[in-house]
Design a protein around this motif. Sequence first.
Motif, PDB file in Angstrom:
ATOM      1  N   THR A  31       0.881  -1.303   0.005  1.00 33.67           N
ATOM      2  CA  THR A  31       0.043   0.046  -0.102  1.00 33.67           C
ATOM      3  C   THR A  31       0.895   1.286   0.114  1.00 33.67           C
ATOM      4  OG1 THR A  31      -1.549  -1.161   1.393  1.00 33.67           O
ATOM      5  CG2 THR A  31      -2.114   1.276   1.111  1.00 33.67           C
ATOM      6  N   LEU A  32       1.812   1.164   0.958  1.00 33.19           N
ATOM      7  CA  LEU A  32       2.694   2.464   0.921  1.00 33.19           C
ATOM      8  C   LEU A  32       3.700   2.593  -0.410  1.00 33.19           C
ATOM      9  CD1 LEU A  32       4.042   2.046   4.782  1.00 33.19           C
ATOM     10  CD2 LEU A  32       2.610   3.590   3.906  1.00 33.19           C
ATOM     11  N   SER A  33       3.992   1.709  -1.077  1.00 31.25           N
ATOM     12  CA  SER A  33       4.952   1.844  -2.204  1.00 31.25           C
ATOM     13  C   SER A  33       4.142   1.613  -3.281  1.00 31.25           C
ATOM     14  CB  SER A  33       5.964   0.617  -2.349  1.00 31.25           C
ATOM     15  OG  SER A  33       5.205  -0.709  -2.222  1.00 31.25           O
ATOM     16  N   GLY A  34       2.768   1.673  -3.292  1.00 29.39           N
ATOM     17  CA  GLY A  34       1.964   1.860  -4.625  1.00 29.39           C
ATOM     18  C   GLY A  34       2.224   0.749  -5.252  1.00 29.39           C
ATOM     19  N   LEU A  53       9.016   9.123   2.596  1.00 25.12           N
ATOM     20  CA  LEU A  53       8.539   9.954   3.705  1.00 25.12           C
ATOM     21  C   LEU A  53       7.048  10.396   3.254  1.00 25.12           C
ATOM     22  CD1 LEU A  53       8.359  11.260   6.745  1.00 25.12           C
ATOM     23  CD2 LEU A  53       9.713  12.958   5.855  1.00 25.12           C
ATOM     24  N   ALA A  54       7.062  11.117   2.032  1.00 31.11           N
ATOM     25  CA  ALA A  54       5.961  11.513   1.544  1.00 31.11           C
ATOM     26  C   ALA A  54       4.796  10.535   1.545  1.00 31.11           C
ATOM     27  CB  ALA A  54       6.098  12.089   0.067  1.00 31.11           C
ATOM     28  N   ALA A  55       5.178   9.132   1.225  1.00 33.29           N
ATOM     29  CA  ALA A  55       4.069   8.141   1.199  1.00 33.29           C
ATOM     30  C   ALA A  55       3.436   7.959   2.469  1.00 33.29           C
ATOM     31  CB  ALA A  55       4.592   6.967   0.510  1.00 33.29           C
ATOM     32  N   GLU A  94      16.774   8.273   0.124  1.00 27.00           N
ATOM     33  CA  GLU A  94      15.753   8.806   1.025  1.00 27.00           C
ATOM     34  C   GLU A  94      14.571   7.830   1.015  1.00 27.00           C
ATOM     35  OE1 GLU A  94      15.691  11.789   2.630  1.00 27.00           O
ATOM     36  OE2 GLU A  94      17.828  11.601   2.342  1.00 27.00           O
ATOM     37  N   GLN A  95      14.819   6.857   0.345  1.00 27.46           N
ATOM     38  CA  GLN A  95      13.803   5.757   0.244  1.00 27.46           C
ATOM     39  C   GLN A  95      13.992   4.568   0.974  1.00 27.46           C
ATOM     40  OE1 GLN A  95      12.014   5.782  -3.295  1.00 27.46           O
ATOM     41  NE2 GLN A  95      12.897   8.040  -3.529  1.00 27.46           N
ATOM     42  N   ILE A  96      12.997   3.960   1.623  1.00 22.10           N
ATOM     43  CA  ILE A  96      12.660   3.114   2.512  1.00 22.10           C
ATOM     44  C   ILE A  96      12.856   1.543   1.526  1.00 22.10           C
ATOM     45  CG2 ILE A  96      11.684   1.831   4.579  1.00 22.10           C
ATOM     46  CD1 ILE A  96      12.876   4.696   5.261  1.00 22.10           C
ATOM     47  N   GLY A 227      -0.885   2.646  15.017  1.00 25.55           N
ATOM     48  CA  GLY A 227      -0.720   3.967  13.941  1.00 25.55           C
ATOM     49  C   GLY A 227      -0.444   3.418  12.491  1.00 25.55           C
ATOM     50  N   LEU A 228       0.159   2.475  12.231  1.00 25.28           N
ATOM     51  CA  LEU A 228       0.665   1.862  10.718  1.00 25.28           C
ATOM     52  C   LEU A 228      -0.547   0.900  10.489  1.00 25.28           C
ATOM     53  CD1 LEU A 228       4.513   1.648  10.688  1.00 25.28           C
ATOM     54  CD2 LEU A 228       3.191   3.551   9.824  1.00 25.28           C
ATOM     55  N   HIS A 229      -1.263   0.524  11.532  1.00 23.25           N
ATOM     56  CA  HIS A 229      -2.114  -0.480  11.636  1.00 23.25           C
ATOM     57  C   HIS A 229      -1.372  -1.975  10.770  1.00 23.25           C
ATOM     58  CE1 HIS A 229      -6.788  -1.085  11.686  1.00 23.25           C
ATOM     59  NE2 HIS A 229      -6.323  -0.646  12.843  1.00 23.25           N
TER      60      HIS A 229
END
Length: 474
Positions: A31-34, A53-55, A94-96, A227-229
């Motif tokens: 979900t976070l990485s699309g 971070l934006a995601a 900057e990417q996880i 928080g992150l569920h």
Amino acid sequence: KMGNAESNAYQNHLSRLLPEEQSDIDGLFDTLSGSSGSTGAKNAKAAKKTVTLAALQARQSAHTREPLPEPMTARLYNGMKSIDLPGKSSGLSEQIAKEQFVIFVSNLLKGNADEKISIIMRMIAKTGGPLKGKQIQEFTEDLITSVVHVLSYRKELKGWSLENTRDSSSGVKALASELLSELKLPDGTKPVGSQLLETNFDQSVIEDWVYRVPQISVFLSVVIRQGLHVLHSLPDQTNDILNLVPHCKGIKGRGAVSLFDIPAIIYINWHLPAEMQHKWQLLFSSRLHGESFSQLCAHIVNKGPCIVIIRDLDGFLFGGFASHSWEVKPQFQGDNRCFLFSVFPTLAVYTYTGYNDHYMYLNHGQQTMPNGLGMGGQHGYFGLWIDSDYGKGHSKAKPRCTTYNSPQLSAKEDFTLDAMEVWAVGDAPESAGRKGKKSILDVDPQAQALLEMAGKSRQSEGLREPMEEDEGDD
């Protein structure tokens, strides 16, 4: 070869997770990485997906109210970014990566203090290195704020709410400073006040602190799970998390606001015996039941272990935990599980010293012994005392209460009571079932019979407390 080292560390972390936990984490990362389609999550192509971070922030603000405050989202991102992967230049991207994400969740939810510490150091400050007390304070306040916020957002406050409790902002600061009071330098000294804020603490000191103050790990766990569920409904949740907040009974729908705030409820509940941490029930509130000592006694006697909280006219909040049912009698009662506490201006718990057994005392209507409710110290010199002439009390502790080693809890030694609450904790004793609801006439059938013979009606019939419904959770 680099790739092998990388996959070994990654596989070790994956092996800690149950299959359903892995799929939970995969789903969140997708979900976070699309990414689309969960089947792709395990293959190499999906492993190249990254999170920014934006995601993370976008996921938070996709809702009308974010599950986590923005500063905590940034801290989580810095924690993820801090994880070095073999063969990657650390900290530049900057990417996880997926591996960083999995190792972050695995270490913070299932790791030991050693595994958590480097992540926590980076969550406190991006730079790492020795940290100032002020930075640790800001992190701790953010952490507690996030716990209150996310539990409220996810409707996990179990009948408490931000509406029926005191504003939490002063409680967040008070709980943070109580947890920070455990920071010890290598020589064993504990810096305090402004000295604490300016002191540099290195990694080993902070690791020792995280190890000795379990609340930090539990709060981080709540922030990540709720928080992150992720992994939020799985069976390995310990009682630390399940009973972080007790179920609240007796205040809903009565328009009352408790003297407690959420951080104080969490903190005081933490100090109760484990078997009493799952439920608090409001027995007495001076606002709901009136300012009368006989009303107080009628509501709290034989109701099992209780928490008493008082506010004096200067706004100080303090009280005590009574480990046994209150009984009206001219002797001391209770045992060494009793304690006194302060909620405002400082948050602290004061436990049994072993000096005497003057744990708790309740007396009413006697000529020879003091009449009132007391805890700790001795007659005329209690650590906490409410006089039967309701409204007056004292907290005498020069320099400390003998029974609990507590300081003076009220602003002035002799104080005027502004408000008072008593909460039963844990399950009600068998005897409190119906007995607690009886009027004095039920208890004394002879008196009842005499009245009826004399043709008098029972005046008290209409004055009984309504039997309270066992409320569902909010």
